[in-house]
Design a protein around this motif. Structure first.
Motif, PDB file in Angstrom:
ATOM      1  N   VAL A  99       0.870  -1.167   0.000  1.00  0.00           N
ATOM      2  CA  VAL A  99       0.000   0.000   0.000  1.00  0.00           C
ATOM      3  C   VAL A  99       0.913   1.225   0.000  1.00  0.00           C
ATOM      4  O   VAL A  99       1.687   1.426   0.933  1.00  0.00           O
ATOM      5  CB  VAL A  99      -0.922   0.035   1.239  1.00  0.00           C
ATOM      6  CG1 VAL A  99      -1.862   1.238   1.156  1.00  0.00           C
ATOM      7  CG2 VAL A  99      -1.711  -1.254   1.361  1.00  0.00           C
ATOM      8  N   LYS A 100       0.838   2.030  -1.062  1.00  0.00           N
ATOM      9  CA  LYS A 100       1.734   3.183  -1.194  1.00  0.00           C
ATOM     10  C   LYS A 100       0.983   4.467  -0.862  1.00  0.00           C
ATOM     11  O   LYS A 100      -0.043   4.770  -1.464  1.00  0.00           O
ATOM     12  CB  LYS A 100       2.271   3.249  -2.626  1.00  0.00           C
ATOM     13  CG  LYS A 100       3.095   2.028  -3.028  1.00  0.00           C
ATOM     14  CD  LYS A 100       3.541   2.113  -4.480  1.00  0.00           C
ATOM     15  CE  LYS A 100       4.309   0.865  -4.901  1.00  0.00           C
ATOM     16  NZ  LYS A 100       4.712   0.937  -6.329  1.00  0.00           N
ATOM     17  N   ILE A 101       1.541   5.209   0.085  1.00  0.00           N
ATOM     18  CA  ILE A 101       0.882   6.411   0.593  1.00  0.00           C
ATOM     19  C   ILE A 101       1.874   7.569   0.618  1.00  0.00           C
ATOM     20  O   ILE A 101       3.030   7.405   1.015  1.00  0.00           O
ATOM     21  CB  ILE A 101       0.329   6.175   2.015  1.00  0.00           C
ATOM     22  CG1 ILE A 101      -0.544   4.913   2.052  1.00  0.00           C
ATOM     23  CG2 ILE A 101      -0.471   7.389   2.492  1.00  0.00           C
ATOM     24  CD1 ILE A 101      -0.831   4.400   3.430  1.00  0.00           C
ATOM     25  N   ALA A 102       1.421   8.735   0.203  1.00  0.00           N
ATOM     26  CA  ALA A 102       2.237   9.953   0.270  1.00  0.00           C
ATOM     27  C   ALA A 102       1.349  11.075   0.796  1.00  0.00           C
ATOM     28  O   ALA A 102       0.173  10.874   1.094  1.00  0.00           O
ATOM     29  CB  ALA A 102       2.798  10.300  -1.108  1.00  0.00           C
TER      30      ALA A 102
ATOM     31  N   SER B 135       3.823   1.528   2.992  1.00  0.00           N
ATOM     32  CA  SER B 135       4.873   2.544   2.899  1.00  0.00           C
ATOM     33  C   SER B 135       4.235   3.927   2.899  1.00  0.00           C
ATOM     34  O   SER B 135       3.336   4.206   2.104  1.00  0.00           O
ATOM     35  CB  SER B 135       5.712   2.339   1.639  1.00  0.00           C
ATOM     36  OG  SER B 135       4.923   2.430   0.478  1.00  0.00           O
ATOM     37  N   VAL B 136       4.696   4.798   3.808  1.00  0.00           N
ATOM     38  CA  VAL B 136       4.120   6.130   3.968  1.00  0.00           C
ATOM     39  C   VAL B 136       5.223   7.174   3.859  1.00  0.00           C
ATOM     40  O   VAL B 136       6.223   7.105   4.574  1.00  0.00           O
ATOM     41  CB  VAL B 136       3.414   6.275   5.330  1.00  0.00           C
ATOM     42  CG1 VAL B 136       2.621   7.576   5.378  1.00  0.00           C
ATOM     43  CG2 VAL B 136       2.508   5.092   5.613  1.00  0.00           C
ATOM     44  N   GLN B 137       5.026   8.133   2.958  1.00  0.00           N
ATOM     45  CA  GLN B 137       5.989   9.213   2.791  1.00  0.00           C
ATOM     46  C   GLN B 137       5.352  10.550   3.168  1.00  0.00           C
ATOM     47  O   GLN B 137       4.225  10.828   2.780  1.00  0.00           O
ATOM     48  CB  GLN B 137       6.459   9.299   1.334  1.00  0.00           C
ATOM     49  CG  GLN B 137       7.213   8.087   0.843  1.00  0.00           C
ATOM     50  CD  GLN B 137       7.768   8.327  -0.553  1.00  0.00           C
ATOM     51  OE1 GLN B 137       8.702   9.082  -0.750  1.00  0.00           O
ATOM     52  NE2 GLN B 137       7.179   7.662  -1.537  1.00  0.00           N
ATOM     53  N   SER B 138       6.101  11.352   3.939  1.00  0.00           N
ATOM     54  CA  SER B 138       5.645  12.680   4.317  1.00  0.00           C
ATOM     55  C   SER B 138       6.195  13.676   3.307  1.00  0.00           C
ATOM     56  O   SER B 138       7.362  14.052   3.359  1.00  0.00           O
ATOM     57  CB  SER B 138       6.130  13.019   5.738  1.00  0.00           C
ATOM     58  OG  SER B 138       5.770  14.325   6.086  1.00  0.00           O
ATOM     59  N   THR B 139       5.358  14.104   2.375  1.00  0.00           N
ATOM     60  CA  THR B 139       5.804  14.944   1.261  1.00  0.00           C
ATOM     61  C   THR B 139       5.105  16.299   1.218  1.00  0.00           C
ATOM     62  O   THR B 139       5.413  17.115   0.355  1.00  0.00           O
ATOM     63  CB  THR B 139       5.512  14.234  -0.077  1.00  0.00           C
ATOM     64  OG1 THR B 139       4.092  14.060  -0.201  1.00  0.00           O
ATOM     65  CG2 THR B 139       6.190  12.880  -0.144  1.00  0.00           C
TER      66      THR B 139
ATOM     67  N   ASN C 297      -3.390   9.470  -0.879  1.00  0.00           N
ATOM     68  CA  ASN C 297      -2.706  10.720  -0.543  1.00  0.00           C
ATOM     69  C   ASN C 297      -3.303  11.286   0.738  1.00  0.00           C
ATOM     70  O   ASN C 297      -4.505  11.531   0.822  1.00  0.00           O
ATOM     71  CB  ASN C 297      -2.848  11.753  -1.662  1.00  0.00           C
ATOM     72  CG  ASN C 297      -1.794  12.847  -1.561  1.00  0.00           C
ATOM     73  OD1 ASN C 297      -0.620  12.606  -1.827  1.00  0.00           O
ATOM     74  ND2 ASN C 297      -2.199  14.050  -1.189  1.00  0.00           N
ATOM     75  N   ASP C 298      -2.462  11.451   1.762  1.00  0.00           N
ATOM     76  CA  ASP C 298      -2.884  12.138   2.974  1.00  0.00           C
ATOM     77  C   ASP C 298      -3.003  13.624   2.657  1.00  0.00           C
ATOM     78  O   ASP C 298      -2.171  14.173   1.922  1.00  0.00           O
ATOM     79  CB  ASP C 298      -1.847  11.947   4.086  1.00  0.00           C
ATOM     80  CG  ASP C 298      -1.750  10.506   4.565  1.00  0.00           C
ATOM     81  OD1 ASP C 298      -2.726   9.763   4.398  1.00  0.00           O
ATOM     82  OD2 ASP C 298      -0.704  10.136   5.119  1.00  0.00           O
ATOM     83  N   ALA C 299      -4.004  14.286   3.225  1.00  0.00           N
ATOM     84  CA  ALA C 299      -4.210  15.699   2.892  1.00  0.00           C
ATOM     85  C   ALA C 299      -4.745  16.489   4.078  1.00  0.00           C
ATOM     86  O   ALA C 299      -5.707  16.062   4.732  1.00  0.00           O
ATOM     87  CB  ALA C 299      -5.178  15.831   1.714  1.00  0.00           C
TER      88      ALA C 299
END
Length: 327
Positions: free
Chosen positions: A42-45, A71-75, A93-95
């Motif tokens: 699960v790919k998350i940014a 996998s979580v990226q803080s972008t 996408n976290d928002a």
């Protein structure tokens, strides 16, 4: 005699096949329920503000499904949309703000259909060093004077804001323009989306803001509530004057829930609808939405959604599965 033996054998064979079928069905149901064979990624940014919630939920999910890589990226919200979600490199996408129309249009042009889920609320916090004894409460006018675009090169010392304050350089730290926190702050505080002073230290690492303010008596920064609550012994939150009541209100889960704190804001995750065809993504999103009222969001330092919002999220999720034919 042979006919009787043959009949017994046939019956025994049928019973064996039935038992085997039941065992297989039971095993399949167990695996389906417990996720024993669920695997994938699960790919998350996206948003650094929503990042702690997603990380915490991801850790709980991984305990149940250890073969799934989350996998979580803080972008930053905007950085996540632009560089990962819209190009199809991320499933979620976290928002810390709603998706912009131009982002939505770009996503659809690229074959990505975002589904919006409200996952909590934040109380954006303005922080100073604990030794700062001259600032207790700030109005929106004060914040605009400090952070607005006209402040660039003009408001450099604390005394430039208030002559009673120290004649010392004001060192400012905050998110970059790729951040949803930046977007919310400029729109709701400065009054114009994207309008912000240029001569400040911009970063997508909220812990960098914490460290900078913690070691500098004359520093100020702004970030999400969770990062402040986690570091209450290192930095101090400034109260913000509510424009409607005139009361100075400190950021907290309680003041955010009541609506008294004027910098409360919604938090979201956006899911690529097509990605829900992947079992790992589908189960992760379902787990995420089902656990929004489990205490995880509040424990992280954010304001949980209501039962009504949770049910609306799950209905939207199930409707999407129906449309995809993957119920």
């Amino acid at each position: 005699m042979r006919k009787k033996v043959s009949l017994v054998l046939v019956i025994a064979l049928l019973l064996t096949l039935i038992a085997a079928g039941c065992t297989q069905q039971s095993t399949e149901e167990t695996e389906k329920t417990e996720g024993m064979k669920l695997s994938g990624e699960v790919k998350i940014a996206g948003s650094s503000t929503v990042y702690p919630i997603t990380i915490a939920i991801g850790e709980e999910f991984s305990r149940l499904h250890p073969d799934v890589v989350v996998s979580v990226q803080s972008t930053g919200t905007g950085g996540g949309f632009k560089n990962f979600f819209i190009p199809g490199h991320a499933d979620i996408n976290d928002a810390s703000r709603p998706i912009k129309q131009e982002e939505l249009d770009a996503a659809k042009e690229n074959g990505v259909e975002p589904i919006e889920f409200l996952v909590g609320y934040d109380a954006l916090s303005v922080i100073v060093n604990p030794e700062n004894d001259w600032v207790g409460c700030l109005s929106f006018e004060d914040l605009k004077k400090i952070w607005g675009p006209d402040a660039t090169g003009n408001v450099t010392k604390w005394s430039d804001v208030n002559p009673d304050w120290p004649d010392e350089n004001m060192n400012l730290y905050g998110p970059t323009s790729a951040s949803g926190t930046f977007d919310f702050f400029t729109e709701h505080v400065v009054g114009e989306s994207g309008a912000h002073r240029q001569d400040y230290h911009g970063t997508e690492e909220d812990n960098t803001i914490i460290m900078a303010v913690a070691r500098d008596k004359y520093a100020m920064g702004y970030l999400g509530l969770a990062y402040y609550l986690e570091n209450k012994d290192r930095v101090k939150a400034v109260e913000i004057k509510n424009p409607e009541t005139g009361a100075c209100v400190a950021p907290s889960i309680e003041s955010g829930q009541s609506g008294e704190y004027p910098l409360a804001r919604p938090l979201f995750i956006y899911v690529n609808k097509e990605a829900l065809k992947k079992p790992a993504v589908r189960e992760f999103v379902k787990f995420y939405l089902e656990n929004l009222d489990s205490g995880i969001v509040e424990e992280i330092g954010y304001i949980p959604v209501s039962e009504k919002i949770k049910e609306e999220n799950l209905k939207k999720f199930n409707d999407a599965l129906k449309e995809l034919g993957v119920e």
